[in-house]
Design an enzyme around this catalytic site. Structure first.
Site, PDB file in Angstrom:
ATOM      1  N   ASP A 267       0.862  -1.181   0.000  1.00  0.00           N
ATOM      2  CA  ASP A 267       0.000   0.000   0.000  1.00  0.00           C
ATOM      3  C   ASP A 267       0.896   1.228   0.000  1.00  0.00           C
ATOM      4  O   ASP A 267       1.910   1.266   0.708  1.00  0.00           O
ATOM      5  CB  ASP A 267      -0.886   0.014   1.246  1.00  0.00           C
ATOM      6  CG  ASP A 267      -1.990  -1.034   1.205  1.00  0.00           C
ATOM      7  OD1 ASP A 267      -2.352  -1.486   0.105  1.00  0.00           O
ATOM      8  OD2 ASP A 267      -2.502  -1.380   2.286  1.00  0.00           O
TER       9      ASP A 267
ATOM     10  N   ASP B 297      -7.000  -1.773  -4.136  1.00  0.00           N
ATOM     11  CA  ASP B 297      -8.009  -1.487  -3.107  1.00  0.00           C
ATOM     12  C   ASP B 297      -9.126  -0.613  -3.670  1.00  0.00           C
ATOM     13  O   ASP B 297     -10.308  -0.847  -3.398  1.00  0.00           O
ATOM     14  CB  ASP B 297      -7.371  -0.786  -1.908  1.00  0.00           C
ATOM     15  CG  ASP B 297      -6.361  -1.651  -1.184  1.00  0.00           C
ATOM     16  OD1 ASP B 297      -6.407  -2.893  -1.325  1.00  0.00           O
ATOM     17  OD2 ASP B 297      -5.499  -1.080  -0.488  1.00  0.00           O
TER      18      ASP B 297
END
Length: 168
Positions: free
Chosen positions: A124, A143
């Site tokens: 991330d 995501d």
């Protein structure tokens, strides 16, 4: 919304998923490897709104359960969700936007699966903050795709029972 043939639908799903998967993996490669985020940990992009902030997420959303080794469980769950979506579409069909939504969701899920297999965690790096609020969480293209794809399936899937009652 008109249903499309399942062959065209699954072709549409494939290409939507393919491009999302490619965009996710390419963005992670460029930011994490080429820009060296893995080592520098933070890169200001558009302060204070957007920065790249390295976070290896071993858990689920927002790092939930990150203290536990759930890598293979999360991989299995992601594959199961992808399989369920494919089975459900094979059974029910849908409009073009439903197949695109499913492809976006599956492409994102596969992007995060690849991360878990290769790195043991999801890479991330996107962090957005605004107006004095500093967001402590990071996310990635996959995501976003999972979220958008799931919303598309919720909002664009027709309820055949409601439609049948309405047409009576």
């Amino acid at each position: 919304m008109a249903h499309i043939s399942k062959n065209i639908g699954f072709r549409t799903l494939f290409w939507a998923g393919f491009w999302i998967f490619l965009l996710d993996q390419a963005s992670k490669f460029v930011v994490v490897q080429m820009l060296g985020l893995r080592h520098v940990q933070r890169i200001e992009v558009l302060p204070p709104f957007l920065e790249f902030r390295m976070a290896w997420n071993q858990g689920v959303n927002f790092g939930l359960f990150s203290g536990m080794d759930m890598r293979w469980v999360l991989i299995a769950v992601a594959f199961a969700i992808c399989g369920f979506v494919l089975w459900w579409l094979r059974r029910e069909g849908g409009s073009k936007i439903v197949y695109i939504s499913a492809g976006i969701l599956i492409g994102g899920a596969l992007g995060n699966i690849v991360d878990r297999i290769l790195y043991g965690a999801v890479a991330d790096f996107l962090n957005m903050s605004c107006c004095g609020f500093e967001n402590p969480y990071a996310f990635n293209v996959a995501d976003i795709a999972i979220f958008v794809g799931a919303l598309g399936l919720v909002f664009f899937t027709e309820d055949k029972k409601k439609k049948a009652r309405k047409n009576k």
